[in-house]
Design a protein around this motif. Structure first.
Motif: not given
Length: 439
Positions: A343-345, A358-368, A400-404
């Motif tokens: 993987e290359y992140r 809304w009780p949802v918070h998006l911190d970081r987004v990473t691609g792989t 892939e896309l990963t959201g924290t």
């Protein structure tokens, strides 16, 4: 200005004599772990209905079938104030069929090193489908097997923590009792057929060695540098067998297996809010013995972890030792298996925003960007369930896309979505959504 001394002493101001001579209020007594060891919460549990896998072979196909309903229950755990004692327990019942499962474990860390633990559990699962025939010219009947396993085990774990690495050696021994129940085509207990050995007893010995120097950096998603390794060996012996069944595939279910995995992470620098990371993973497994059949290891699918917001584990996926993204889970199986990933992140965005009230918070987004490969095969004994020749290895590429995400202001989640393109045999791109990193 004058430089500050390298080691500045920190001195507490002197206390008044009246305070020094005053006796401490309250009763002084021996430490008791019970007040902080009692359960302080109850979390709901849910298990999805149990389905058999589709079986193909010998010119016949047995489609998958639901053989058990879903199960609901509760779980809890406790730990005393100074960390000497820890326990967890769960119980759940199936909504039909008068079946239940549960378990509990206890760990004692009062010695410092090693860590001692004991545990017991009962689980229900399917043991696959069978074909039966009442007489020579009669049509084939489809049968299903349910398996109840009861386990009792104890282990000792030796720890070796260091500043930038940690190692552990765990030795465990246990006994297992298995009882199998035969169901007819209507998924009800049948008396027209019977199992030759519905009751089995096993001994289980395991040794697990782990070492890791993997670590993360600020703003990084997952590990960024280091090596993590894991090796587990197991000897599982079928006890109290007749001499005529010892060593016979399908009757003697004794098996020895070995699992190993290595993960390497290397920070590469680069633009963005964190370093780019090259991540590599390799897993291998091998088994031998009369109980090592064609379904011992399973390869395929995208790994994940169950959600922890509701406590019901409703979605998110499950851990996989031999994942191959772009293919269905358990697309290959056998007594030998391997898989590898590269993987290359890439850090994409530091969002740090909520969704209104809304009780949802998006911190970081990473691609792989990733590439996977793997295979599973064996044995080749010419016996039903033990004939599984080796085929070409599977391979795939994808992104892939990963959201924290922080849910309900307290539950951190890593939401991961991706698409895998199979390069060997596949039926086209396969999309998926999982929780947690791939590794």
């Amino acid at each position: 200005p004058e430089p500050v001394p390298a080691r500045m002493p920190i001195l507490a101001p002197p206390r008044p004599a009246a305070v020094q001579e005053a006796p401490s209020p309250g009763e002084v007594r021996s430490y008791s772990a019970l007040p902080t060891l009692l359960p302080t919460y109850w979390e709901p549990l849910y298990r999805e209905p149990v389905r058999t896998a589709t079986v193909r072979g010998g010119g016949h196909t047995i489609p998958g079938r639901q053989v058990m309903s879903g199960a609901v229950g509760l779980q809890s755990s406790g730990r005393d104030l100074v960390g000497r004692h820890a326990w967890n327990a769960f119980a759940r019942v199936f909504t039909s069929g008068n079946r239940a499962e549960g378990g509990g474990s206890y760990a004692f860390a009062g010695l410092g090193n090693p860590l001692l633990s004991v545990g017991a559990s009962q689980f229900w699962d399917d043991d696959g489908a069978r074909l039966g025939q009442k007489q020579k010219d009669a049509p084939l009947d489809t049968l299903f097997v349910l398996e109840r396993s009861r386990d009792l085990a104890a282990s000792v774990t030796f720890l070796r923590p260091r500043w930038r690495s940690g190692a552990s050696l765990s030795l465990s021994a246990g006994l297992s009792w298995e009882s199998r129940e035969l169901l007819g085509e209507d998924v009800r207990p049948t008396t027209e057929y019977r199992l030759t050995s519905p009751q089995s007893r096993f001994s289980d010995l395991r040794a697990t060695l782990a070492w890791s120097s993997a670590r993360s950096h600020a703003f990084q998603v997952g590990a960024a540098r280091g090596l993590s390794t894991f090796v587990r060996g197991r000897v599982r012996s079928h006890l109290a067998l007749p001499d005529s069944s010892v060593g016979a595939p399908g009757r003697d279910r004794s098996v020895d297996d070995l699992l190993a995995q290595a993960r390497l992470f290397q920070s590469l620098g680069g633009p963005g809010f964190a370093s780019h990371v090259l991540a590599l993973r390799a897993s291998v497994g091998t088994a031998r013995g009369p109980g090592a059949d064609a379904g011992h290891f399973e390869a395929g699918g995208a790994a994940g972890s169950s959600e922890s917001v509701s406590g019901l584990s409703l979605f998110g996926g499950s851990p996989l030792f031999f994942p191959i993204r772009g293919y269905p889970s358990a697309v290959r199986s056998g007594r030998r298996a391997w898989s590898a990933s590269a993987e290359y992140r890439i850090p994409l965005a530091l969002v740090n925003r909520g969704l209104g009230a809304w009780p949802v918070h998006l911190d970081r987004v990473t691609g792989t960007l990733f590439a996977d490969a793997g295979n599973a095969w064996g044995p080749e004994l010419g016996i039903q369930g033990f004939q599984n020749p080796r085929r070409a290895a599977l391979a795939s590429v994808g992104a892939e896309l990963t959201g924290t995400v922080l849910a309900l202001w307290s539950a951190p989640l890593q939401l991961r979505g991706g698409v895998g393109f199979p390069l060997v045999e596949g039926g086209g791109p396969l999309t998926y959504v999982r929780l947690g990193l791939s590794f």
